[in-house]
Design a protein around this motif. Structure first.
Motif, PDB file in Angstrom:
ATOM      1  N   MET A 138       0.844  -1.184   0.000  1.00 16.30           N
ATOM      2  CA  MET A 138       0.000   0.000   0.000  1.00 16.30           C
ATOM      3  C   MET A 138       0.887   1.244   0.000  1.00 16.30           C
ATOM      4  SD  MET A 138      -3.383   0.191  -0.022  1.00 16.30           S
ATOM      5  CE  MET A 138      -4.096  -1.145   0.960  1.00 16.30           C
ATOM      6  N   VAL A 140       0.853   5.524   0.308  1.00 13.81           N
ATOM      7  CA  VAL A 140       0.067   6.666   0.789  1.00 13.81           C
ATOM      8  C   VAL A 140       0.876   7.938   0.567  1.00 13.81           C
ATOM      9  CG1 VAL A 140      -1.119   5.271   2.532  1.00 13.81           C
ATOM     10  CG2 VAL A 140       0.993   6.474   3.149  1.00 13.81           C
ATOM     11  N   LEU A 154      -7.122   1.697   7.439  1.00 15.54           N
ATOM     12  CA  LEU A 154      -7.571   1.854   6.048  1.00 15.54           C
ATOM     13  C   LEU A 154      -8.951   1.258   5.790  1.00 15.54           C
ATOM     14  CD1 LEU A 154      -4.217   0.988   4.269  1.00 15.54           C
ATOM     15  CD2 LEU A 154      -5.453   3.123   3.942  1.00 15.54           C
ATOM     16  N   ILE A 159      -9.446   3.847  -1.445  1.00 17.58           N
ATOM     17  CA  ILE A 159      -8.297   3.083  -1.952  1.00 17.58           C
ATOM     18  C   ILE A 159      -8.448   2.871  -3.460  1.00 17.58           C
ATOM     19  CG2 ILE A 159      -6.959   0.956  -1.746  1.00 17.58           C
ATOM     20  CD1 ILE A 159      -8.129   0.618   1.053  1.00 17.58           C
ATOM     21  N   VAL A 171      -8.218  -5.666  -2.338  1.00 15.72           N
ATOM     22  CA  VAL A 171      -8.899  -4.566  -1.644  1.00 15.72           C
ATOM     23  C   VAL A 171     -10.330  -4.971  -1.297  1.00 15.72           C
ATOM     24  CG1 VAL A 171      -9.736  -2.191  -1.830  1.00 15.72           C
ATOM     25  CG2 VAL A 171      -7.473  -2.781  -2.710  1.00 15.72           C
ATOM     26  N   ALA A 178     -14.189  -0.161   2.474  1.00 16.89           N
ATOM     27  CA  ALA A 178     -13.442   0.958   1.892  1.00 16.89           C
ATOM     28  C   ALA A 178     -14.131   1.434   0.619  1.00 16.89           C
ATOM     29  CB  ALA A 178     -12.013   0.537   1.583  1.00 16.89           C
ATOM     30  N   ASP A 199      -6.930   7.988  -0.677  1.00 18.81           N
ATOM     31  CA  ASP A 199      -6.058   7.969   0.512  1.00 18.81           C
ATOM     32  C   ASP A 199      -4.885   7.011   0.356  1.00 18.81           C
ATOM     33  OD1 ASP A 199      -7.779   9.733   2.056  1.00 18.81           O
ATOM     34  OD2 ASP A 199      -9.175   8.027   2.167  1.00 18.81           O
ATOM     35  N   ALA A 200      -5.051   5.991  -0.495  1.00 16.89           N
ATOM     36  CA  ALA A 200      -4.008   4.986  -0.663  1.00 16.89           C
ATOM     37  C   ALA A 200      -4.196   4.269  -1.993  1.00 16.89           C
ATOM     38  CB  ALA A 200      -4.053   3.979   0.481  1.00 16.89           C
ATOM     39  N   VAL A 201      -3.114   3.667  -2.491  1.00 16.96           N
ATOM     40  CA  VAL A 201      -3.200   2.839  -3.697  1.00 16.96           C
ATOM     41  C   VAL A 201      -2.462   1.538  -3.425  1.00 16.96           C
ATOM     42  CG1 VAL A 201      -3.356   4.841  -5.230  1.00 16.96           C
ATOM     43  CG2 VAL A 201      -1.133   3.797  -4.797  1.00 16.96           C
ATOM     44  N   LEU A 202      -2.938   0.459  -4.028  1.00 15.72           N
ATOM     45  CA  LEU A 202      -2.307  -0.836  -3.866  1.00 15.72           C
ATOM     46  C   LEU A 202      -1.715  -1.303  -5.190  1.00 15.72           C
ATOM     47  CD1 LEU A 202      -1.778  -3.176  -1.870  1.00 15.72           C
ATOM     48  CD2 LEU A 202      -3.891  -4.231  -2.700  1.00 15.72           C
TER      49      LEU A 202
END
Length: 273
Positions: A138, A140, A154, A159, A171, A178, A199-202
């Motif tokens: 992840m 951020v 999270l 996401i 996810v 999420a 807020d975040a990327v995977l």
């Protein structure tokens, strides 16, 4: 007497026609078989390969001396596959979620794009042996790195992941509450994260390393994830000839020790662009 001769000649003619007919059937069957086998592929001379060329270090555009070309570790693998098959290749660059559709429609002959064989995908394509496997991490904004130190932090976050990717499935499984945003390219993920749209990327770890290097405002967390697939493989049309599949698998096994080096070299090339 004339009747006998005529009858004999007629019989000989029919026998000849039948022999020609049978020979023709045999040739047709042989040709039909060749069209689906390695010989037919080599006779065609070229394969059309689908990929999303916006996933460094696996496949990405590199411009040097005014020339735009697609490079990366998957391209190195494709070079070896096409060489061993005895054909040339043409790349069709498209969004990831359109690759399997194009394969099913016969618009491309294979997918080489770090694609993982999932249960759903295996209904629509045949997959080779796996050539690479890694974990996912992840990312951020660096300013919020202390805020996201656990999965709980999270659970209701925004996401982003690549559409139709294994990260999307992770996810959905790990963060069911999420807000999931799906995009077409890894560069788009980084842009949305930097712009505070998520807020975040995977992404997988090699991709994460490059995205963070290219975007100083981003940072990798310590949150690592595994997918339930075997890893990256080449996708082929359903019912692919065994001889062709075996040939590709032999190439994969032969080049596996080199793939990590190709990956490292490709990451170095991304840094220069």
């Amino acid at each position: 007497m004339k009747k006998g001769i005529l009858k004999s000649l007629t019989g000989m003619a029919l026998t000849g026609i039948l022999a020609i007919s049978l020979a023709g059937c045999g040739t047709t069957e042989k040709e039909a078989k060749a069209k689906t086998g390695l010989a037919g592929l080599q006779d065609k001379g070229k394969i059309v390969v689908g990929m999303m060329a916006a996933t460094p270090p696996y496949e990405f555009h590199s411009v040097e001396g005014g020339k735009d070309e697609i490079v990366g570790s998957d391209i190195k693998l494709l070079d070896e596959v096409s060489k061993d098959l005895g054909v040339k290749y043409e790349i069709k660059d498209m969004d990831f979620d359109g690759l399997l559709v194009a394969l099913q429609a016969g618009k491309i002959d294979m997918i080489v794009s770090a694609i993982s064989p999932t249960e759903e995908r295996e209904k629509n394509a045949d997959f080779t042996n796996v050539y690479y496997k890694d974990r996912h991490v992840m990312i951020v904004r660096k300013s919020e790195l202390d805020k996201f130190k656990s999965n709980d932090s999270l659970k209701k976050a925004r996401i982003a992941a690549i559409k139709s990717s294994v990260q999307e499935k992770i996810v959905e499984k790990e963060f069911p509450n999420a807000e999931l945003k799906l995009l077409g390219k890894s560069t788009e993920l980084a842009m949305d994260l930097a712009a505070n749209k998520v807020d975040a990327v995977l992404v997988d770890r090699p991709t994460a390393t490059l995205l963070v290097k290219s975007n100083p405002s981003l940072a990798k967390t310590e949150l690592l994830f595994d997918d339930d697939t075997a890893g990256a493989a080449i996708a082929m049309p359903n019912g692919t000839d065994k001889e062709v599949m075996d040939k590709i698998n032999k190439t994969i096994e032969r080049t596996k020790p080199e793939y990590e080096k190709w990956l490292t070299d490709a990451m170095g090339k991304v840094k220069q662009n």
